[in-house]
Design an enzyme around this catalytic site. Structure first.
Site, PDB file in Angstrom:
ATOM      1  N   GLU A 133       0.909  50.654 -50.329  1.00  0.00           N
ATOM      2  CA  GLU A 133       0.976  49.701 -51.378  1.00  0.00           C
ATOM      3  C   GLU A 133       0.986  48.234 -50.798  1.00  0.00           C
ATOM      4  O   GLU A 133       0.614  47.280 -51.197  1.00  0.00           O
ATOM      5  CB  GLU A 133       2.350  49.688 -52.031  1.00  0.00           C
ATOM      6  CG  GLU A 133       2.652  51.010 -53.044  1.00  0.00           C
ATOM      7  CD  GLU A 133       1.481  50.826 -53.937  1.00  0.00           C
ATOM      8  OE1 GLU A 133       1.041  49.765 -54.425  1.00  0.00           O
ATOM      9  OE2 GLU A 133       0.963  51.958 -54.723  1.00  0.00           O
TER      10      GLU A 133
ATOM     11  N   TYR B 169       7.146  43.040 -55.867  1.00  0.00           N
ATOM     12  CA  TYR B 169       6.107  44.028 -56.145  1.00  0.00           C
ATOM     13  C   TYR B 169       6.156  45.179 -55.359  1.00  0.00           C
ATOM     14  O   TYR B 169       6.283  46.236 -55.632  1.00  0.00           O
ATOM     15  CB  TYR B 169       4.743  43.344 -55.931  1.00  0.00           C
ATOM     16  CG  TYR B 169       3.572  44.242 -55.961  1.00  0.00           C
ATOM     17  CD1 TYR B 169       2.992  44.734 -57.182  1.00  0.00           C
ATOM     18  CD2 TYR B 169       2.967  44.689 -54.803  1.00  0.00           C
ATOM     19  CE1 TYR B 169       1.975  45.534 -57.356  1.00  0.00           C
ATOM     20  CE2 TYR B 169       2.033  45.394 -54.845  1.00  0.00           C
ATOM     21  CZ  TYR B 169       1.410  45.958 -56.256  1.00  0.00           C
ATOM     22  OH  TYR B 169       0.209  46.920 -56.186  1.00  0.00           O
TER      23      TYR B 169
ATOM     24  N   ASP C  44       0.885  43.664 -61.183  1.00  0.00           N
ATOM     25  CA  ASP C  44      -0.174  43.160 -60.381  1.00  0.00           C
ATOM     26  C   ASP C  44      -1.240  42.632 -61.418  1.00  0.00           C
ATOM     27  O   ASP C  44      -1.040  42.525 -62.614  1.00  0.00           O
ATOM     28  CB  ASP C  44      -0.829  44.322 -59.495  1.00  0.00           C
ATOM     29  CG  ASP C  44      -1.641  45.399 -59.869  1.00  0.00           C
ATOM     30  OD1 ASP C  44      -1.501  45.220 -61.270  1.00  0.00           O
ATOM     31  OD2 ASP C  44      -2.277  46.181 -59.388  1.00  0.00           O
TER      32      ASP C  44
HETATM   33  N1  ADE Z   1      -3.043  49.199 -56.548  1.00  0.00           N
HETATM   34  C1  ADE Z   1      -1.895  49.096 -56.113  1.00  0.00           C
HETATM   35  N2  ADE Z   1      -1.149  49.928 -55.801  1.00  0.00           N
HETATM   36  C2  ADE Z   1      -2.102  51.003 -56.448  1.00  0.00           C
HETATM   37  C3  ADE Z   1      -1.898  52.546 -56.613  1.00  0.00           C
HETATM   38  N3  ADE Z   1      -0.609  53.046 -56.168  1.00  0.00           N
HETATM   39  N4  ADE Z   1      -2.618  53.050 -57.579  1.00  0.00           N
HETATM   40  C4  ADE Z   1      -3.816  52.468 -57.995  1.00  0.00           C
HETATM   41  N5  ADE Z   1      -4.045  51.137 -57.909  1.00  0.00           N
HETATM   42  C5  ADE Z   1      -3.118  50.501 -57.049  1.00  0.00           C
END
Ligand code: ADE
Length: 365
Positions: free
Chosen positions: A37, A120, A138
């Site tokens: 993440e 986030y 996001d």
């Molecule tokens: N963008 C950020 N985290 C994500 C996730 N876990 N799956 C897909 N897109 C992402």
């Protein structure tokens, strides 16, 4: 106002069938989810995959990361950008070792106390790895939610993000909150795309309020950003009698913190590039240099500005180099092992004599 449709059943059902196979979706540990993440913040999935695999290979757990040298962490992060993320991850790993007995805190309150963990990251990691019903917002989620619920708020304003977070707090289920968040992020990234959304493949097409109102292409509302400025930058390639090149390390905090670079800086208004380079070398290194032949001119775009960077061969005419920042005379082989910004990497082929093409055009030509 019409009642808001409940989106989680169709969304989660779709995600279970259609989700992409991504490396961090296997063998889900708190550490793997957290690293992924952090890397995925502001960065596309396809870009992250090779970085994630190399990082996990080298630092398979928090203890390995805590023991690592920051330079090695930055080297693995090289090219991914937003280097504060890497520095914070490393500091956080050390904090976990020192203060949490090496265990990543599995609750939002203590997890939030770690360096670099904002709303986030906390919501994403705590929902996916620990099952807390905290919504993630996001850019992809913001766009998808504005369409699903026909919200006409300007998404460049923080108030839109707050509104979406509040709305999702009511939608996120107590069971599988992580799947809900990932499904929405995935929907935004793969189906509810900025241009030409694939509504025929959308699991929420029947519920989507923008679709019902025929306004999908008008949403989300977003004020265009002001164009980013372009700065003229000059750097010096100074060699000593052994052919080694002078490099310096940027301060640990701030833009590109902890990365190495060629000495130099911004050209001021009305200043000639060579004069700017000679001034920078005098100010930064305490030496008088003579600017020689141009090596290359490249363009590079950061988030909030662009640079047009020219590298010149330079020779020291007077003085001995000294700086507040760490300096090093390095061979190209050593330079390859140290973390450098992408803009400097664009110069390397010219130093090795491998570059093919000529120069970028300065602005206004
Ligand atoms: N963008 C950020 N985290 C994500 C996730 N876990 N799956 C897909 N897109 C992402």
């Amino acid at each position: 106002m019409p009642p808001k449709p409940k989106i989680s059943p169709s969304l989660i059902c779709w995600f279970r069938k259609c989700r992409r196979d991504l490396p961090w979706r296997e063998n889900r540990t708190l550490y793997r989810v957290w690293v992924s993440e952090v890397m995925l913040q502001q960065t596309r999935v396809d870009t992250v995959i090779p970085y994630f695999l190399r990082f996990l290979d080298r630092f398979p757990d928090v203890s390995a990361l805590a023991k690592a040298d920051l330079q090695d962490v930055l080297k693995l992060w090289e090219g991914l950008g937003y280097y504060a993320r890497a520095r914070n991850l490393h500091r956080a790993a050390r904090k976990i070792t020192d203060e949490f007995s090496g265990i990543i805190p599995p609750d939002p309150e203590r997890f939030r106390s770690l360096p670099g963990v904002g709303p986030y990251i906390s919501a994403a990691v705590m929902s996916i790895a620990c099952g807390y019903p905290l919504p993630v917002v996001d850019g992809n989620v913001l766009r998808a939610v504005c369409r699903i619920f026909a919200l006409k708020d300007d998404i460049s304003r923080p108030s839109a993000k707050k509104k979406v977070a509040a709305l999702l707090t009511k939608q996120i289920p107590e069971t599988q909150p992580g799947d809900f968040n990932e499904a929405l992020m995935e929907l935004g990234a793969t189906v509810c795309t900025p241009k030409s959304p694939r509504c025929t493949r959308c699991p929420l097409a029947k519920l989507c309020m923008a679709k019902q109102a025929g306004i999908v292409s008008e949403l989300p509302v977003k004020t265009p950003k002001a164009p980013v400025p372009e700065f003229r930058v000059v750097v010096a390639v100074i060699r000593n009698e052994n052919g080694q090149i002078l490099i310096q390390k940027r301060p640990e905090n701030g833009l590109l913190g902890g990365l190495w670079e060629f000495p130099g800086g911004k050209v001021e208004k009305g200043e000639a590039p060579a004069a700017a380079l000679e001034r920078e070398c005098r100010e930064e290194l305490g030496v008088k240099v003579k600017t020689g032949r141009e090596i290359a001119t490249i363009r590079h775009a950061y988030t909030h500005f662009k640079i047009l960077l020219t590298a010149f061969h330079c020779r020291i005419e007077e003085g001995t180099v000294q700086s507040r920042l760490p300096l090093k005379w390095a061979e190209m082989e050593e330079i390859d092992t140290l973390p450098f910004p992408k803009a400097n990497h664009k110069i390397f082929p010219y130093l090795r004599g491998h570059a093919v093409s000529g120069r970028e055009q300065p602005p206004g030509t």
